[in-house]
Design an enzyme around this catalytic site. Sequence first.
Site, PDB file in Angstrom:
ATOM      1  N   SER A 133       0.827  -1.200   0.000  1.00 50.40           N
ATOM      2  CA  SER A 133       0.000   0.000   0.000  1.00 50.40           C
ATOM      3  C   SER A 133       0.871   1.262   0.000  1.00 50.40           C
ATOM      4  O   SER A 133       1.804   1.365  -0.799  1.00 50.40           O
ATOM      5  CB  SER A 133      -0.950  -0.031   1.207  1.00 50.40           C
ATOM      6  OG  SER A 133      -1.915   0.992   1.122  1.00 50.40           O
ATOM      7  N   ASP A 197      -7.790  -4.192  -7.577  1.00 50.29           N
ATOM      8  CA  ASP A 197      -7.421  -3.292  -6.477  1.00 50.29           C
ATOM      9  C   ASP A 197      -7.566  -1.830  -6.908  1.00 50.29           C
ATOM     10  O   ASP A 197      -6.949  -1.391  -7.873  1.00 50.29           O
ATOM     11  CB  ASP A 197      -5.980  -3.596  -6.050  1.00 50.29           C
ATOM     12  CG  ASP A 197      -5.546  -2.781  -4.845  1.00 50.29           C
ATOM     13  OD1 ASP A 197      -6.352  -1.982  -4.328  1.00 50.29           O
ATOM     14  OD2 ASP A 197      -4.382  -2.943  -4.420  1.00 50.29           O
ATOM     15  N   HIS A 309      -7.549  -4.867  -1.961  1.00 51.91           N
ATOM     16  CA  HIS A 309      -6.326  -4.217  -1.501  1.00 51.91           C
ATOM     17  C   HIS A 309      -5.690  -4.925  -0.316  1.00 51.91           C
ATOM     18  O   HIS A 309      -4.483  -4.740  -0.063  1.00 51.91           O
ATOM     19  CB  HIS A 309      -6.624  -2.759  -1.138  1.00 51.91           C
ATOM     20  CG  HIS A 309      -5.408  -1.942  -0.847  1.00 51.91           C
ATOM     21  ND1 HIS A 309      -4.383  -1.783  -1.760  1.00 51.91           N
ATOM     22  CD2 HIS A 309      -5.026  -1.252   0.271  1.00 51.91           C
ATOM     23  CE1 HIS A 309      -3.438  -1.034  -1.233  1.00 51.91           C
ATOM     24  NE2 HIS A 309      -3.789  -0.701   0.001  1.00 51.91           N
TER      25      HIS A 309
END
Length: 622
Positions: A133, A197, A309
């Site tokens: 991330s 994602d 994600h």
Amino acid sequence: MEAETALFESSGMLATFVASSPFLTESWRLCSLANTTAPESFVTDHIGTTGYIAFSGIQNVCGSDPGFRNLVQMDCTDGLFAPLLRRGEGEDPAMVHAGFLHLFHTVYSCPRFQSEALAIMQKSKSIIITGHSVGGTTASLVSLWLLSYLQQTSISSPLSILCITFGSPLLGNESLSRAILHKKWSGNFCHVVLGNDIVPRLLFAPLESFTSQLHFLLQYWQMSMASPHFAELNTQVLAKEVKAELFLFVLAHVGESARAERSSYWPFGNYLFCSDEGEICVDNAKATVKMLRFMFRMSESGDYGIKEHVKYGDWVEKVSSRFMTRRVVEGEREYSESSYEAGLDLALQSCGISRQVSIVGEAKECLKMARRLGRTPNLNRAYLAIELSKKTPIRAQIEWYKRCCDESEDQMGYYDSFKQRGASKKHSKINMNRIKLATFWDEVIRKFDANELPHDFDKGAKWVYTSQFYKLLVEPLDIAEYYRTNMHRVKGHYVEHGRERRYHIMDKWWRAHNSNLEENNKRSKFASLTQDSCFWARLEEARDWVHDVRRERDGRKLTFLWENIHNFDNYSRRLVDRKEVSIDVLAENSSYSRWMEDLRDLKSQLHYFPQLPGFFDGGMVP
């Protein structure tokens, strides 16, 4: 046929290497560890000769506007990214997300990071820098810093650096992407993206109107990272209508960026797109944006890419054992007889696009474009090799000309014969050949600068040695022409004001190629070509210094001139002693021989320079 070979040579090799090695599983293991045990920080590990630095995806992104999209120039980083700051006239500066750059500075200024990074560099042969991330953006910036540091310190045996990110947002603008390409660093980055994602797509869109929803999503993602079971317990993150609205908004802007082939944010490096059915790797930025659009469209009927994600761990468990496996197709699906078309079909199936009939055609064209662009550098290199072979007779004529000059009864040598040439067919032919070779090598450098050649072009022995031979053979002629036409009176001396950029690039290639070679071996006979291609330009400056000494009366200026003369004399004697000059340098009537005579004559007249008694007494003048 050549067209039937592997689809994505460079990116495919990188993806295969990453997936078949322990790097991918170890990277994700450490990212998960950082997420659960080191929020807003990092963890390190050392396995064999490989060091790992993993950054947590749980970060407080500050210094950003409500839409999380503001960009700042990288030249505010105290030279940490200096190699990426150089740009051509009219080019925009390399810029990155302000909040992500702030996170990098926080990490970089941390004493623990400095000490642990240094320890890893000292103990490792390769370093994997990874992050999930937002931690992926920190990993990318740390990798760019380390690559910049290694280049600026000119370490002879640089570490191998690989950055692996999982679900990372985009980091910077297109100028940053071009700068990374120009530095040949794209192969150091592998960005893993689960097909749906939403995070890697967010920064294509202006998200000011979704600020509150994004803050909620960030909290959900970070709590899911800290406690993986949280994602399973919270089935309803946002109302379906809100998720659909956000999805359609982001998809529209990704699509607009793909069609316009431009955006405020732009990808760089290799992208490994993953789905439940397989993976595909793309290394061209335009094709990457198109693939981000195609695969995102498939989430329209699912969770709109929000829970994807935090599901990278599930994918990593599967990928190592089945990476790029060519499966037997279910049902009655038939492939084209062409293995190239079959390869495209398999690639589309591996990332799940083959089920989306409405976009199969566009996606296939995107992969074809990526393949064409990926193969172009190799084709350009092959074309240049053919053109180089055509230049061999031209180069041979210049070599013949040098031999004739060196053996001539006038004893002037190669450089002075060309500089003082008259109007003859032989001299004109050589001058034309000089210009033709310059045109060819300028085109080579242009393609190299424009990233139209393979990333390792400047490391290939053939091109390094060929360019070095060209430089040693032809640059003396360029210098002769420069001083013959009195350009030094207009622009200044050659080394600083007249040398063509191609020679500077060739110097860099040669130094990098020979950084580990011993230079202590003394020659048994004089070199066929003087090993310093700028020798004659340095001599021309020294001739001016001797001339200026005869008429200068200012003591300080005389001191400066004599120091320069002394340094050149030592330098030239050292070259001659090591036999690193061609015999034309020592020809009876060469400029160098005449300069030595002038210098001896000048020294014999030292009593005419009463301004420098202490200087002479100190023994500076030989």
